[in-house]
Design a protein around this motif. Sequence first.
Motif, PDB file in Angstrom:
ATOM      1  N   ARG A  93      20.397  19.889  55.736  1.00  0.00           N
ATOM      2  CA  ARG A  93      20.741  20.483  57.034  1.00  0.00           C
ATOM      3  C   ARG A  93      20.290  21.942  57.106  1.00  0.00           C
ATOM      4  N   LEU A  94      20.494  22.693  56.009  1.00  0.00           N
ATOM      5  CA  LEU A  94      20.050  24.091  55.984  1.00  0.00           C
ATOM      6  C   LEU A  94      18.525  24.173  56.081  1.00  0.00           C
ATOM      7  N   MET A  95      17.839  23.231  55.446  1.00  0.00           N
ATOM      8  CA  MET A  95      16.382  23.172  55.582  1.00  0.00           C
ATOM      9  C   MET A  95      15.989  23.007  57.045  1.00  0.00           C
ATOM     10  N   SER A  96      16.642  22.064  57.705  1.00  0.00           N
ATOM     11  CA  SER A  96      16.290  21.771  59.102  1.00  0.00           C
ATOM     12  C   SER A  96      16.677  22.916  60.030  1.00  0.00           C
ATOM     13  N   GLN A  97      17.789  23.555  59.725  1.00  0.00           N
ATOM     14  CA  GLN A  97      18.294  24.620  60.585  1.00  0.00           C
ATOM     15  C   GLN A  97      17.423  25.876  60.524  1.00  0.00           C
ATOM     16  N   TYR A  98      16.916  26.189  59.329  1.00  0.00           N
ATOM     17  CA  TYR A  98      16.168  27.438  59.149  1.00  0.00           C
ATOM     18  C   TYR A  98      14.691  27.219  58.847  1.00  0.00           C
TER      19      TYR A  98
ATOM     20  N   PHE B  94      25.679  14.914  61.485  1.00  0.00           N
ATOM     21  CA  PHE B  94      25.562  15.226  62.907  1.00  0.00           C
ATOM     22  C   PHE B  94      24.938  16.596  63.146  1.00  0.00           C
ATOM     23  N   LYS B  95      25.078  17.499  62.191  1.00  0.00           N
ATOM     24  CA  LYS B  95      24.381  18.781  62.324  1.00  0.00           C
ATOM     25  C   LYS B  95      22.868  18.591  62.189  1.00  0.00           C
ATOM     26  N   ILE B  96      22.449  17.679  61.327  1.00  0.00           N
ATOM     27  CA  ILE B  96      21.018  17.360  61.217  1.00  0.00           C
ATOM     28  C   ILE B  96      20.532  16.699  62.510  1.00  0.00           C
ATOM     29  N   LEU B  97      21.366  15.854  63.093  1.00  0.00           N
ATOM     30  CA  LEU B  97      21.002  15.187  64.347  1.00  0.00           C
ATOM     31  C   LEU B  97      20.866  16.173  65.499  1.00  0.00           C
TER      32      LEU B  97
ATOM     33  N   THR C 191      14.591  15.661  63.659  1.00  0.00           N
ATOM     34  CA  THR C 191      15.555  14.924  62.828  1.00  0.00           C
ATOM     35  C   THR C 191      14.841  13.823  62.056  1.00  0.00           C
ATOM     36  N   TYR C 192      13.870  13.183  62.720  1.00  0.00           N
ATOM     37  CA  TYR C 192      13.152  12.082  62.070  1.00  0.00           C
ATOM     38  C   TYR C 192      12.525  12.543  60.755  1.00  0.00           C
ATOM     39  N   TYR C 193      12.006  13.777  60.705  1.00  0.00           N
ATOM     40  CA  TYR C 193      11.352  14.303  59.507  1.00  0.00           C
ATOM     41  C   TYR C 193      12.355  14.414  58.356  1.00  0.00           C
ATOM     42  N   TYR C 194      13.562  14.876  58.665  1.00  0.00           N
ATOM     43  CA  TYR C 194      14.563  15.080  57.617  1.00  0.00           C
ATOM     44  C   TYR C 194      15.206  13.761  57.198  1.00  0.00           C
ATOM     45  N   PHE C 195      15.281  12.787  58.103  1.00  0.00           N
ATOM     46  CA  PHE C 195      15.682  11.439  57.696  1.00  0.00           C
ATOM     47  C   PHE C 195      14.648  10.873  56.717  1.00  0.00           C
ATOM     48  N   LYS C 196      13.378  11.089  57.040  1.00  0.00           N
ATOM     49  CA  LYS C 196      12.308  10.616  56.166  1.00  0.00           C
ATOM     50  C   LYS C 196      12.355  11.347  54.812  1.00  0.00           C
TER      51      LYS C 196
ATOM     52  N   PHE D 263      12.316  -0.353  59.174  1.00  0.00           N
ATOM     53  CA  PHE D 263      12.673   1.025  58.834  1.00  0.00           C
ATOM     54  C   PHE D 263      11.597   1.999  59.311  1.00  0.00           C
ATOM     55  N   LYS D 264      10.340   1.702  59.015  1.00  0.00           N
ATOM     56  CA  LYS D 264       9.243   2.592  59.445  1.00  0.00           C
ATOM     57  C   LYS D 264       9.154   2.647  60.962  1.00  0.00           C
ATOM     58  N   HIS D 265       9.326   1.488  61.597  1.00  0.00           N
ATOM     59  CA  HIS D 265       9.309   1.462  63.063  1.00  0.00           C
ATOM     60  C   HIS D 265      10.448   2.305  63.634  1.00  0.00           C
ATOM     61  N   SER D 266      11.618   2.249  63.015  1.00  0.00           N
ATOM     62  CA  SER D 266      12.781   2.992  63.511  1.00  0.00           C
ATOM     63  C   SER D 266      12.578   4.499  63.380  1.00  0.00           C
ATOM     64  N   LEU D 267      12.010   4.933  62.257  1.00  0.00           N
ATOM     65  CA  LEU D 267      11.690   6.349  62.095  1.00  0.00           C
ATOM     66  C   LEU D 267      10.672   6.803  63.137  1.00  0.00           C
ATOM     67  N   TYR D 268       9.674   5.959  63.381  1.00  0.00           N
ATOM     68  CA  TYR D 268       8.652   6.311  64.358  1.00  0.00           C
ATOM     69  C   TYR D 268       9.243   6.350  65.761  1.00  0.00           C
TER      70      TYR D 268
END
Length: 473
Positions: free
Chosen positions: A156-161, A193-196, A201-206, A239-244
Motif C-alpha cells: 500500500r505504501l508503494m502504491s501511495q507514494y 481497501f487502501k490499495i483499492l 490497483t491492478y499493477y499492485y494486485f499483479k 485470473f489474467k483476464h480479470s487483472l486485465y
Amino acid sequence: MEYVLSVLNEVNKSDDISIYVVGQYIIDRLLGISSNEIEIVIENGFIDAIDRVFQRLDFDNYTKEVRKEVVFLRNKEKNIEIRLIDLKNHVLRDHLQNRVITIDSMALPINLYNEVQHENIIDPYGGLKDLQGKKVRNNLEREDALEISNILKAVRLMSQYNFDMDGKFKDFIVENHGKIETSYSKNITDELFKILKMEKTYYYFKFLDQNLNIFQKIFPEISPMKEVGECKYHVVDVFKHSLYTMEILELIIYSDSYFEEHIRKVYKEHSKEEIALGHSRLEFIKLGAFFHDVGKPSAMKIDETGRTRFRGHEITGAEIIKDMAENLGLSIKERDLLYRLVAKHMIPLVLYKKNDVSGKTLYKMFKELGDDTLDVLLIALADIIATRKLLDPTEEMGKFKIHVEYIANNYLTRFKEVEDISHIITGKNVIKNFDLGEDVLINELIEEVRKAIYNGKIGTSKEAALKFIEGVL
C-alpha cells in the motif's frame, strides 16, 4: 488536522503522559503532501489522555471504533482519521520496532508537530534514508514482517507514494512463503481497501501475485481462476483476464476524455459515494471487476461438441463473493453490493448480443440494477474490451463504448427523471380521484405511470397521469 494536533499537544503537557506522532503523517509532511490521517501513540495514562481529548474536541461529527489497544476516530465531513494507540507497558522504541517497515517506523514528539524536520524525528531504523531513496524496506528480518497485514501495508505504501520495494525485503517474503498463513483480519481489509483507492490497483494486485507470490494467501479463490478460462472467447485464463479487466476499468475511470463529458462527471461523483465507513463505491467497482468471473471454475462444463462453457458463472461467482465478503468482515450493505456487481455483470453483454436496447428492456434493467446501473455498465465494458482486445487487437472497440454510453444516457436522462414522480402524482391523488376496489394496488398504478412517462407515452403532468390511470382502470 492542525486543531486536533494542538489539542493532543495540550493533553501531552500533563506530567504523566507522553504522546508521539508516528507513521504516515510524518511521511506526508516530509514529502510536502497534505495528510488526513494521523496515528498517535501514548505512553502512560492512555485512558486519562483519551478522556482529556474527548473533553476538548467536538465529537458530534466523529465516529468511534475501539479495536483492542486502538481507538479510531473518523470525521466523515472533514475526511479525517485519527488512530490513538495505547502502548500499555511498552516503550516507544519497542512499538517502532514492531511497525516492521522503516519509513513507517519514525516518530515525532507531539510538541514538535509543527516542526517536522529531520533533526526532530526519532528514526531508529533508517526510515529517513529510505524515504529519500523511495524504498519500502523492513527494519529487521523478523517473522512478524511476514504477517499478511504488514506485507499489504508495504505494498500500500508503494502504491501511495510510487515507491519500490527493497530487493532484500522482497526476497525475504518470497523465500519464507511457506511460513505465511492464510488469514483474515480487520487490518488486512483496511490495507486492501487502501490499495483499492489508489490508481493502478491492478499493477499492485499483479505485484502481490507475481513478485511476492502471496496473493492466493489473501484470496484462495484465485488459485482455481488460474487453472481455467481459455475457451472460444478467451485466450488467457480467468485470473489474467480479470487483472486485465481491472486495468482497462482503471484506464477508463481515471481518464478525462474517454466518456462524453456529462457521463464522465456523473461517474466521478458516483464513484465517490461512501458505501460504508471509509469505503467508497469506487473500491467495490474495482473489486467487482477483478472478481466478476470468479465463478467460472465451478461453473465450467464441456458440452457434447467438446466446447468449454461457463453458463451461470455469474451466479456461482456471486455466491463465492458472499463468503469472501464475510471473511473480509464487510457489512451487509457492502456484501450485497459486491454480490450484485458480480451477479449482474453479464446483462449489458447479453443486450449487446441480442441487439436489444428497447425502452421496455432498458427500463427492466434499470429497475433491477437501480443505483448500481453505472457500476455494472463500467464492469461490463471493461470485461468486453479485455476479452476482445486479446482475441483481435485490431478490432474496433468504439462500438462497445457506444453501446454502454447509449444505455448510460438512457439511465441518466430518462430513467433517473422518473425514479421519483411524487411531484407529478401520489397515492393520495389516486385515492382522491378514483373509487378503487380492494384488489387494486396503488403502488402498481404509480409504477405503470412511471413506465408510461419513461417510454414517452404520456407527458409529465398530473392531468396526463390521472387520464392514463383512468384508461388503465
